[in-house]
Scaffold this motif. Sequence first.
Motif, short mmCIF file in Angstrom:
data_model
loop_
_atom_site.label_atom_id
_atom_site.label_comp_id
_atom_site.label_asym_id
_atom_site.label_seq_id
_atom_site.Cartn_x
_atom_site.Cartn_y
_atom_site.Cartn_z
N PHE A 72 0.82 -1.22 0.00
CA PHE A 72 0.00 0.00 0.00
C PHE A 72 0.85 1.27 0.00
CE2 PHE A 72 -2.54 3.29 2.17
CZ PHE A 72 -3.68 3.29 1.38
N LEU A 73 1.92 1.28 0.78
CA LEU A 73 2.73 2.49 0.90
C LEU A 73 3.49 2.80 -0.39
CD1 LEU A 73 4.13 2.05 4.52
CD2 LEU A 73 2.33 3.60 3.77
N SER A 74 3.72 1.78 -1.21
CA SER A 74 4.45 1.98 -2.47
C SER A 74 3.53 2.36 -3.62
CB SER A 74 5.21 0.70 -2.85
OG SER A 74 6.14 0.37 -1.85
N GLN A 75 2.23 2.28 -3.40
CA GLN A 75 1.27 2.59 -4.45
C GLN A 75 1.17 4.10 -4.65
OE1 GLN A 75 -2.46 0.83 -3.29
NE2 GLN A 75 -1.77 -1.26 -3.61
N SER A 76 0.78 4.50 -5.86
CA SER A 76 0.52 5.92 -6.12
C SER A 76 -0.76 6.31 -5.36
CB SER A 76 0.32 6.17 -7.62
OG SER A 76 -0.88 5.55 -8.06
N LYS A 77 -0.99 7.61 -5.27
CA LYS A 77 -2.19 8.09 -4.57
C LYS A 77 -3.45 7.52 -5.20
CE LYS A 77 -4.46 12.27 -2.86
NZ LYS A 77 -4.43 13.74 -2.77
N ASP A 78 -3.51 7.52 -6.53
CA ASP A 78 -4.69 6.98 -7.22
C ASP A 78 -4.87 5.49 -6.96
OD1 ASP A 78 -5.37 9.45 -8.24
OD2 ASP A 78 -4.44 9.11 -10.20
N GLN A 79 -3.76 4.76 -6.93
CA GLN A 79 -3.82 3.33 -6.65
C GLN A 79 -4.29 3.07 -5.22
OE1 GLN A 79 0.28 2.41 -7.67
NE2 GLN A 79 -0.34 1.37 -9.58
N GLN A 80 -3.81 3.90 -4.29
CA GLN A 80 -4.23 3.76 -2.90
C GLN A 80 -5.74 3.99 -2.77
OE1 GLN A 80 -1.79 6.49 -0.65
NE2 GLN A 80 -0.18 4.96 -0.34
N ILE A 81 -6.25 5.01 -3.47
CA ILE A 81 -7.69 5.29 -3.43
C ILE A 81 -8.47 4.12 -4.00
CG2 ILE A 81 -9.51 6.76 -4.40
CD1 ILE A 81 -7.50 9.11 -4.18
N ALA A 82 -7.99 3.55 -5.10
CA ALA A 82 -8.66 2.39 -5.71
C ALA A 82 -8.66 1.20 -4.75
CB ALA A 82 -7.98 2.02 -7.02
N THR A 83 -7.54 1.00 -4.06
CA THR A 83 -7.43 -0.09 -3.09
C THR A 83 -8.44 0.09 -1.96
OG1 THR A 83 -5.08 -0.46 -3.56
CG2 THR A 83 -5.89 -1.23 -1.43
#
Length: 202
Positions: A105-116
Amino acid sequence: MNRRDALSKVALLIGGTLSAPTLLAMSRAGEAKNTSMALGSFSLNDTQRKIVAEVAEHIIPRTSTPGAKDAGVPAFIEMMLNDCYKAPEHKSFLAGVSDLEKKNFLSQSKDQQIATLKQLESDTKELMKQYNVKQVKVGDNVDKETMDDASTGVPFWRLMKELTLTGYYTSEQGLKASFVYEPIPGKFESIKLKPGQKAFAY
């Protein structure tokens, strides 16, 4: 009013329905200052703390007002879980954080984190249906949710949202960002609020 006292009234501030363990935890928080209660040992490692902080910041991001991190919400969440919640919630919360850790999660982009997190919210709604969650009225403005099997613990995402809102709206930064404080209210007046104007907190 100090933060401990505010906990017992936070449901009125954030509205909606709270889980039974959270309502119980709020009452325990008030008791904890006068007793030597020990509900169990709960702690997060550094990586888990960073994940909790990022998730909280997504729930209440910094804009023109302070965000969850500014209000000290991540530390509040860990303190509340340790001091006021029992083993089922400890287990479900840690399982949720571990799952995000496995997804990097911490390595994901902001958009990826939101999708997660959106997927996590969707999964949690389905999980709550499986747990046969029911709403029970406990006050004029407060409902609580109960589950058939309390031993499973409230799902991580639900706990995360409740504790983030509770921590934010019982913090000095959260209250100042959301309300106009009037220490000595005058006579009763019916005031029309302008669009975007803060409500008054006495």
